[in-house]
Each structure stands twice: as C-alpha cells, then as structure tokens.
Design an enzyme around this catalytic site. Structure first.
Site, mmCIF file in Angstrom:
data_model
loop_
_atom_site.group_PDB
_atom_site.id
_atom_site.type_symbol
_atom_site.label_atom_id
_atom_site.label_comp_id
_atom_site.label_asym_id
_atom_site.label_seq_id
_atom_site.Cartn_x
_atom_site.Cartn_y
_atom_site.Cartn_z
ATOM 1 C CB SER A 498 43.258 44.846 40.328
ATOM 2 O OG SER A 498 41.996 44.699 40.947
ATOM 3 C CG ASP A 585 42.230 37.102 42.108
ATOM 4 O OD1 ASP A 585 41.576 37.551 43.072
ATOM 5 O OD2 ASP A 585 42.753 37.822 41.244
ATOM 6 C CG HIS A 617 43.407 40.586 43.443
ATOM 7 N ND1 HIS A 617 42.772 40.349 42.237
ATOM 8 C CD2 HIS A 617 43.401 41.932 43.607
ATOM 9 C CE1 HIS A 617 42.398 41.509 41.712
ATOM 10 N NE2 HIS A 617 42.778 42.482 42.513
#
Length: 673
Positions: A498, A585, A617
C-alpha cells in the site's frame, strides 16, 4: 459497547557475497518453512460470548478459514459453523444476545463487505445484507439492546451509508436514518443516534447532535485538519450521560476525555506527551472507562480506577508476553486475552477474574513452537531535522545469538515500510520480520512522519511530503542502520504494501542508488490516478487526502502530485524491482501497477510483475500469499545474498499470473512451467 466515530480516511546491481564466516553462521540457523509463517493459523480471533457460555474462533475447514464455536465449559467440543470454500473468514463477533455469530465477507478482495450470521443452536446461516456492490458498516452493538444492532448500508448512494436497525432473529432491516452527506454516526446503548459527523472543506470534521432522528444545523463542535486524525468521540456510557473522546485540541498528543453531556464540560482522564491515547477498557455493564491503552515503544494498559487495577497487575506479572483484552462477558467475570511473546507464537487465554485463573485455549501457530524466532527491538532514530522516529529492528540469530539487539557484524537489510500512511508499526510478533530475519536479513520498520500514534504534529509533519520528507525519514533510518553496524550499505532492500509499496517505488525511482532492489505490493505509482479511483464510500475523506497529499484540482497541487509520482520517473530506476498486485483492489487500482510495469518495459528496465485475479488490497488467501512470498524470497536471495526456500509448487497452488518479467526473478520461469 463502545464504537468510535471516525472520519473516513484510510483509513519494496548485485554485489559481492557475504563474508564466508557470516554465511556459515546464517546457514547453521534452521530454515523456517514459509508455510508455517504464512499458511493458515490453527486458530485465531478468539472471542467469548457476552453470556459467557460460548467460545468462538477462526480455524481451517478443508483448508479454508471458517468460524467455529465451542462450549466455554468444554472447548474440545468445538464445531464449525460456516462453510466458506475459497475466501477465508478473517474475523467474527458475537450478537449481544449470544445467539448468533456474525461476520463480514467480500468477494475476491473487492471490499464490498456484506454481513452474515450463523445461529449457534441451529446452525442456520443468514445473509443479512443480500445486496450487490454494497459495503456494510457495523455502527453500534449494544449490551442493553439484545435483539438488534445498527448497521450502515450504502446501496442507495455508494458514497453514504444509510443507518438501519437489523433484527437478528428475523433479518428484518428498518431504515433509521437516511444519510445525505454525513461521514458517520454515533449511537448510544439504547441504539439511539446521538451524533453525526460531516467532512469540512479544510479536511477537518464538524460534529452535530442528532435529536429525535434529526441532525441539528448548529454544530456541536468542530475539528480542523491538524486534529482530524487525533480527535473523535469514542462512545457513551450506558446511562448516556457521559461521552468519551480522544482529543488533541489544545495539546499535541490526544488525551482521553470524559464529557458531561448535559453541561458540555470535559475532564481529562489521561494524557501522555509521547503517544496518543485512542482506546480504553470499558466496564461492560456501565460503559465507564476503567483503563486506557498506551502505545509508544510497546503497548500497555494503565488503570484509571481500582475496578480492574489488581487484575491488570496480576496479568502483567503472570502473562508471558504483551497482552490485550479481546473480549469480556456482560457479567465481567471472564476475559479472553490475546498474548504475544514475540519469540513464540501468539496464544489465547481465558482469565477468570474471581479465582484469578488463567487457562490457555490455543496457540495460533503451534508449528512455530520451538522455531528459531528472534526478538524485536524498539529503537528511537533521529531524523535529520530532529524528529524522533520510533522504529523496530529484528536481527538474524547469526549476528545476534543472545538477542541483545546489537549486530556482531553488518548484514544485508530489508527496510519494511508500513501502509496507510496514516497508520503505525508496533511491537510484537510479525510474520514478515521473523521470515526475513530467518533468511539472514536485518529487518527495520520505521514510523516515518505522517504515521499515527505520536501526536498531531508528527502526523502533520508528513503533509504534502509524500516522496520527500517522509522518504527522507526512511533514508535517515537506513543511514542509522549502516552507521551502527546493522546493515551493509550496498545490501539494503526496500519492501512494503500500500503506502509501503509507494515508498518502495519512490525509493527505487527517487533515490535509485540507495537500494539494491525493491518489492512493491499493491503500491500506487501515479498519485493522480490513485485519487481518481478511490472508492466512492471514501467521499467524506477526499478533502483530507487533498490537503495531506496534494490537491488535483489546483495547478499547484497538480504540479506537486506530478513530481511525487514514481511513474513519471520510472526511467530512473536502476535496480531490480518485483511488483505484486490484486486485480480487484478497490483502493489501489490494478492500473497503478500496470502503468509502471509498462513504462519500465518500454525502456527495457527489468521488472517482474505478479498479479492475482482473485485478490484485492493485499493477499488474503494463504496460497496466494505463500506463492508471492516464495517469489519474493528467491528475488531477495539473489539481490541480498540471503537464503531462500525453493519456489517449488507454490505458484501452481495459487492463482498467480506473471504478465511480465518472469525471467528476471530467480526460479520463477521454471516454477511457472
């Protein structure tokens, strides 16, 4: 039960081999199988029912994590309640009447979480929110109202969650409040809405009273951008007379406040100049705060009253490791504890308060008992401008057999960067730290500026500093590690997911000579397209994104975002890069990875790209996580001269696809064949 009302902000040239002596020492440490670290836990997520009659946990059924239940009097009589075949259930929670176990589940990582329940007695499964393209929020579970809960559902307008009352027995949904632009709501123990929050144009929040189902037009209080991450209401006492806040207004770190609802007067219950106080232990009968959680270098509970002071002292003395209270009965006679010894797998314990009896219920990963796990060491690293960066270091046994936290000789290092960025790294067992240290690397995790938990000034120091001062902090930490004999300057990799993935791309593009290689997991490469594709239900947090990252609606903001996007500097990347991405995602769209892979490929710069069509994600399915980590450790093995378990058949067991660059990762092309 206390529920926080929060703003909607969201919320990695090959050189010489190691010296022969170090290589022999590393090889003498037994290799921990990566499946033992990243495979399914035997049990996790333990909870005790409010009436104290049941225990629940998450455990595999036919290789997939599902919900289990057992009588508290005899945990050996456990039975499985759910039958998920592909995607794991990762957490569950009890209905207030102790009759139903509830859990949320999405499809393929799309984060459209729906709410499900299983009747403990009959085993009947109910889909409480059978909608498409919908994300459910639990707004309030009460210890006083047993037959229903409040949930937020965004199937009318994807940006906003309407509030519904859900009758658990029948599954009936009744509209309580249509949401026309509010970030969230807070209810009391009678499930009456009492407060609503709305995002401000400056990135802060305005809070309003809700009276008789109507949101007042006059604000109750307002919070600016600086305090937006560190100030919010936590919840009401059972009688509705006291409202608790975590509040940084007028101070740097957030304090725990009690506000008298009638008069509006507030009283500071606890504060600490080092760290924010954002959670507490509350009496399940009265809702009164009994202790607060404090996490600077490590997490601890500090008592506020004599109610549980003796209990916390007893547990601190008798529990082997850092502990947290995961659930309590309504009668408050039994607690379920999660215990983390760091150098042994975590475990769950039942604590009976009257007799001060501790009973171990399970070990999360018994296969790791006796494994050569390493300690974690908290470090305070000084940034170039004087900020203190709380960081965590793990060292391979080969250079720190006694666990002192000091390396006998420098070794290759992985800088492991957390996501968020409005989050933090903490002390405890970390699978990635243990895995990488076992492979022969020092592992360093840094709470760079912008990380949460250390006061509003530390968060705000990261505003508009993506790829600049936030990245400088990471470079300063690497230099600290080299200067202090931890790391070899020519053998440092950067890795993260991330925001940590963004930091990896930034490190490879903006400081191309610093890192020997990088591993980016679901990291954004283009800050313009990142902000254009955030999920609609993050609408309330959009202005905060703009103020803290860069505003794409202004010329100045556009210029800033352009110069902070690694995609625009892909041609500067010099060292090997591995990218992992989930195709579904919703936070960091798959195009974020595809764009930079295409840009690097166009310039004939080596990059390996692994994508999973059934993930979002991050990688929730263990077979996928194991497969990517198999590729990662062989990639790092060549780059940093560390050890690696062969890839083997891990890719065949997963859904991994490699659209580009299999030839650049050792063993990958062969594994695909």
């Amino acid at each position: 039960m206390i529920r926080r009302l929060l703003p909607v902000v969201p919320v990695l040239l090959f050189a010489s081999l190691l010296p022969a002596q170090a290589q022999v020492s590393i090889d003498s440490t037994p290799l921990i199988e990566r499946a033992k670290i990243f495979g399914n836990p035997s049990k996790s997520g333990g909870r005790i029912s409010p009436d104290g009659q049941w225990l629940s946990w998450i455990a595999p059924r036919d290789g997939v994590l599902n919900v289990w239940v057992a009588p508290a009097s005899d945990p050996s009589k456990a039975r499985v309640l759910t039958d998920e075949k592909v995607r794991p259930v990762r957490s569950s929670f009890w209905s207030p009447d102790s009759k139903v176990l509830l859990y949320i589940q999405d499809k393929g990582g799309d984060e459209n979480f729906l709410l499900y329940g299983v009747d403990v007695a009959s085993g009947k499964q109910t889909s409480y929110t059978p909608f498409e393209k919908t994300r459910v929020r639990v707004i309030q579970i009460s210890s006083k109202v047993k037959d229903r809960i409040l949930v937020g559902i965004n199937n009318r307008d994807a940006r906003w969650h309407d509030v519904y009352s859900l009758e658990l027995a029948s599954g009936k949904l009744t509209l309580v409040q249509q949401n026309d632009g509010y970030a969230g709501y807070l209810a009391d123990e009678t499930l009456t809405l009492r407060m609503a929050s709305k995002a401000r144009s400056d990135g802060g929040s305005t809070y309003y009273r809700v009276v008789d189902g109507k949101v007042e037009t006059t604000p109750l209080t307002e919070v600016g951008l600086d305090d937006s991450q560190t100030t919010s209401p936590l919840g009401y006492t059972a009688d509705g007379k006291t409202l608790y806040w975590t509040d940084s207004r007028g101070r740097n770190t957030s304090a725990l406040l009690a506000q008298d609802v009638a008069s509006g007067k507030t009283m500071v219950l606890a504060q600490d100049p080092r760290a924010d106080i954002a959670d507490a232990l509350y009496d399940p009968r009265t809702g009164r705060a009994q202790a607060y959680g404090l996490e600077y270098l490590r997490q601890e509970y500090v008592p506020l009253s004599n109610d549980i002071k003796a209990d916390l002292a007893f547990l601190k003395k008798n529990v082997n490791g850092q502990f947290s209270v995961s659930s309590r009965t309504d009668a408050d006679d039994k607690w379920l504890l999660s215990v983390d010894p760091v150098t042994a797998p975590a475990s769950a314990w039942l604590y009976e308060r009257k007799t001060r009896r501790l009973t171990q219920l399970y070990v999360t990963r018994p296969e790791l008992e006796g494994a050569p796990l390493v300690p974690m060491h908290a470090q305070e690293i000084r940034a170039r401008d004087g900020l203190t960066l709380v960081s965590y270091l793990s060292l391979p046994k080969s250079v720190d057999a006694g666990g002192s936290g000091r390396a006998s000789t420098p070794v290759p290092m992985v800088l492991l960067v957390h996501g968020g960025p409005w989050a933090r790294d903490g002390y405890g067992y970390r699978g990635y730290h243990q895995w990488l240290a076992n492979r022969g690397y020092a592992v360093l995790s840094v709470n760079f500026r912008g990380s949460t938990g250390f006061g509003k000034q530390f968060i705000s120091a990261g505003d508009l500093q993506w790829g600049r001062k936030m990245h400088d902090d990471l470079i300063d930490a690497v230099q600290w590690a080299v200067k202090n004999g931890v790391a070899r300057a020519d053998k440092v990799a950067i890795m993260g997911g991330s925001y940590g993935g963004y930091a990896t791309l930034a490190g490879m593009a903006f400081t191309p000579e610093t890192f020997a290689c990088g591993v980016d997991i679901v990291g954004p490469s283009n800050l313009f397209t990142l902000l254009q594709t955030i999920p609609p239900y993050w609408e309330a947090g959009k202005q905060q994104f703009y103020k803290r990252m860069g505003d794409p609606t202004t010329d100045e903001g556009k210029a800033l975002l352009r110069e902070r996007s690694p995609l625009n500097f892909a041609g500067d990347i010099r060292r090997p890069l591995l990218i992992g991405q989930g195709a579904n995602d919703p936070r960091v769209n798959v195009r974020e990875s595809e764009q930079i892979v295409e840009a690097m490929a166009a310039k004939n710069i080596p990059v390996t790209y692994v994508v999973f069509p059934d993930e979002g994600h991050g990688f929730a399915r263990p077979v996928n996580n194991i497969a990517f980590n198999a590729v990662t450790e062989n990639f790092l093995g060549k780059c940093l001269d560390g050890r690696a378990e062969p890839i083997g058949d891990t890719l065949k067991a997963s859904t991994a696809q490699v659209p580009h660059g299999a030839e650049f990762a050792p063993g990958l092309a062969e594994a695909l064949r």
